[in-house]
Design a protein around this motif. Structure first.
Motif, mmCIF file in Angstrom:
data_model
loop_
_atom_site.group_PDB
_atom_site.id
_atom_site.type_symbol
_atom_site.label_atom_id
_atom_site.label_comp_id
_atom_site.label_asym_id
_atom_site.label_seq_id
_atom_site.Cartn_x
_atom_site.Cartn_y
_atom_site.Cartn_z
ATOM 1 N N ALA A 62 10.822 2.527 -7.108
ATOM 2 C CA ALA A 62 11.186 3.893 -7.479
ATOM 3 C C ALA A 62 12.126 3.932 -8.688
ATOM 4 O O ALA A 62 12.417 5.009 -9.209
ATOM 5 C CB ALA A 62 11.837 4.605 -6.295
ATOM 6 N N GLY A 63 12.630 2.765 -9.102
ATOM 7 C CA GLY A 63 13.498 2.709 -10.278
ATOM 8 C C GLY A 63 14.948 2.429 -9.986
ATOM 9 O O GLY A 63 15.764 2.348 -10.921
ATOM 10 N N SER A 64 15.318 2.263 -8.712
ATOM 11 C CA SER A 64 16.718 1.959 -8.396
ATOM 12 C C SER A 64 17.100 0.594 -8.964
ATOM 13 O O SER A 64 16.291 -0.343 -8.977
ATOM 14 C CB SER A 64 16.928 1.954 -6.878
ATOM 15 O OG SER A 64 16.886 3.250 -6.353
ATOM 16 N N GLY A 65 18.330 0.513 -9.442
ATOM 17 C CA GLY A 65 18.806 -0.721 -10.035
ATOM 18 C C GLY A 65 18.476 -0.851 -11.503
ATOM 19 O O GLY A 65 18.962 -1.769 -12.166
ATOM 20 N N ALA A 66 17.661 0.069 -12.023
ATOM 21 C CA ALA A 66 17.270 0.018 -13.438
ATOM 22 C C ALA A 66 17.681 1.282 -14.170
ATOM 23 O O ALA A 66 17.277 1.501 -15.308
ATOM 24 C CB ALA A 66 15.764 -0.175 -13.562
ATOM 25 N N ARG A 104 0.828 -1.212 0.000
ATOM 26 C CA ARG A 104 0.000 0.000 0.000
ATOM 27 C C ARG A 104 0.860 1.260 0.000
ATOM 28 O O ARG A 104 0.413 2.323 -0.425
ATOM 29 C CB ARG A 104 -0.911 0.014 1.234
ATOM 30 C CG ARG A 104 -1.966 -1.077 1.265
ATOM 31 C CD ARG A 104 -2.930 -0.851 2.415
ATOM 32 N NE ARG A 104 -3.825 -1.985 2.616
ATOM 33 C CZ ARG A 104 -3.754 -2.827 3.637
ATOM 34 N NH1 ARG A 104 -2.825 -2.648 4.574
ATOM 35 N NH2 ARG A 104 -4.601 -3.828 3.745
ATOM 36 N N ALA A 105 2.070 1.162 0.509
ATOM 37 C CA ALA A 105 2.960 2.329 0.613
ATOM 38 C C ALA A 105 3.508 2.710 -0.760
ATOM 39 O O ALA A 105 3.563 1.895 -1.683
ATOM 40 C CB ALA A 105 4.104 2.026 1.565
ATOM 41 N N GLN A 106 3.925 3.960 -0.872
ATOM 42 C CA GLN A 106 4.485 4.471 -2.114
ATOM 43 C C GLN A 106 5.896 5.003 -1.885
ATOM 44 O O GLN A 106 6.186 5.543 -0.812
ATOM 45 C CB GLN A 106 3.608 5.594 -2.682
ATOM 46 C CG GLN A 106 2.208 5.141 -3.073
ATOM 47 C CD GLN A 106 2.219 4.092 -4.162
ATOM 48 O OE1 GLN A 106 2.989 4.185 -5.114
ATOM 49 N NE2 GLN A 106 1.356 3.085 -4.019
ATOM 50 N N PRO A 107 6.789 4.870 -2.867
ATOM 51 C CA PRO A 107 8.111 5.490 -2.739
ATOM 52 C C PRO A 107 7.988 6.980 -2.481
ATOM 53 O O PRO A 107 7.056 7.635 -2.966
ATOM 54 C CB PRO A 107 8.767 5.209 -4.097
ATOM 55 C CG PRO A 107 8.039 4.023 -4.640
ATOM 56 C CD PRO A 107 6.628 4.156 -4.149
ATOM 57 N N ASN A 108 8.907 7.522 -1.701
ATOM 58 C CA ASN A 108 8.875 8.946 -1.368
ATOM 59 C C ASN A 108 9.991 9.705 -2.083
ATOM 60 O O ASN A 108 10.714 9.139 -2.922
ATOM 61 C CB ASN A 108 8.946 9.131 0.153
ATOM 62 C CG ASN A 108 10.220 8.562 0.744
ATOM 63 O OD1 ASN A 108 11.324 8.996 0.408
ATOM 64 N ND2 ASN A 108 10.102 7.597 1.646
ATOM 65 N N GLY A 109 10.133 10.976 -1.725
ATOM 66 C CA GLY A 109 11.122 11.820 -2.386
ATOM 67 C C GLY A 109 12.546 11.331 -2.234
ATOM 68 O O GLY A 109 13.379 11.516 -3.128
ATOM 69 N N GLY A 110 12.847 10.701 -1.104
ATOM 70 C CA GLY A 110 14.190 10.161 -0.907
ATOM 71 C C GLY A 110 14.496 9.052 -1.891
ATOM 72 O O GLY A 110 15.593 9.009 -2.481
ATOM 73 N N HIS A 111 13.547 8.147 -2.093
ATOM 74 C CA HIS A 111 13.733 7.089 -3.084
ATOM 75 C C HIS A 111 13.937 7.691 -4.475
ATOM 76 O O HIS A 111 14.805 7.252 -5.237
ATOM 77 C CB HIS A 111 12.503 6.174 -3.120
ATOM 78 C CG HIS A 111 12.248 5.421 -1.854
ATOM 79 N ND1 HIS A 111 11.234 5.744 -0.989
ATOM 80 C CD2 HIS A 111 12.872 4.349 -1.317
ATOM 81 C CE1 HIS A 111 11.235 4.904 0.028
ATOM 82 N NE2 HIS A 111 12.225 4.047 -0.141
ATOM 83 N N ALA A 112 13.139 8.691 -4.807
ATOM 84 C CA ALA A 112 13.220 9.301 -6.135
ATOM 85 C C ALA A 112 14.560 9.982 -6.362
ATOM 86 O O ALA A 112 15.149 9.889 -7.455
ATOM 87 C CB ALA A 112 12.080 10.300 -6.324
#
Length: 248
Positions: free
Chosen positions: A110-114, A75-83
């Motif tokens: 959030a797209g890390s690793g890609a 249910r949680a969403q990535p935040n600004g730190g992840h982005a």
């Protein structure tokens, strides 16, 4: 070192190694393991829910706990730190490495690793399960369609949560990759972690020993703050924004 110096070091670094902990996910509303032990779960010790012995004694109880946490993280969403970490990865390309102690999968979402760099999950991932028989790893079904325990799609065996429990070693490949990345880093970022859990807490020291700049982002002092070259005393999203020169 001043903030301007830290920004310059990060901007000029060819190799950046990052370690993240629970503080990064806190802004997405995900509690730490112990903070999640409320209500019915408050009467259990962590070892009653997250150890090989606990799973051997009562796999249904352990799966009930992890199924609830799985519902929470989906249910949680990535935040600004992840982005911002994904943005930094795009800038540094294959010179970027992220090791996370978090098991919520938000860095991946959030797209890390890609984005050109590498991501390793030192403590596993709540959204996957691992077969007890053949070690196959598979994604869990959507929470609304998930009834634990899952069965292995390869051999049909029972699967366990794909996380590192108390008393278990970190995955060797992930830990070795992290050690190599931090040893070769120009800048090490230590974000939202207390610096208590080893061997991950020793990665910054290895980077410093090899001549790197080590920058901590955390609203409070930690067990490894004394080692740091510079510290930003703020939550992950604002601290990273400051380091990247993107203050609101």
């Amino acid at each position: 070192m001043k903030l301007a110096d830290a920004r310059a070091a990060l901007r000029e670094a060819r190799h950046v190694a990052v370690l993240t902990g629970a503080g990064v996910s806190a802004e997405s509303g995900i509690p730490t393991f112990r903070d999640a032990q409320t209500g019915h779960w408050a009467r259990f010790r962590p070892e009653d829910l997250a150890s090989p012995g606990a799973y051997f004694r009562d796999p249904a109880l352990v799966w009930e706990w992890y199924a609830g946490r799985y519902r929470d993280v989906t249910r949680a969403q990535p935040n600004g730190g992840h982005a911002l970490l994904t943005q930094l990865e795009r800038e540094k390309g294959d010179g970027f490495f992220l090791a996370t102690q978090n098991v919520d999968g938000l860095h991946t979402r959030a797209g890390s690793g890609a984005a050109g760099g590498q991501l390793v999950e030192l403590h596993g991932n709540l959204t996957t399960a691992r077969c007890e028989v053949c070690d196959w790893t598979a994604d869990l079904p959507a929470p609304d369609h998930f009834t634990p325990p899952p069965s292995c799609p390869d051999c049909g065996g029972r699967m366990r949560p794909n996380v590192v429990w108390f008393g278990e070693d970190l995955p060797e490949t992930a830990l070795a990759a992290a050690a190599t990345a931090f040893a070769g880093a120009d800048v090490a970022l230590i974000i939202g972690t207390s610096g208590v859990v080893y061997p991950a807490a020793g990665l910054a020291a290895e980077a410093l020993r090899r001549g790197a700049v080590a920058i901590e982002v955390n609203p409070v002092e930690t067990n490894i703050s004394w080692q740091m070259t510079f510290a930003v005393r703020d939550v992950a999203s604002r601290g990273l924004a400051a380091l990247l020169g993107q203050e609101p």
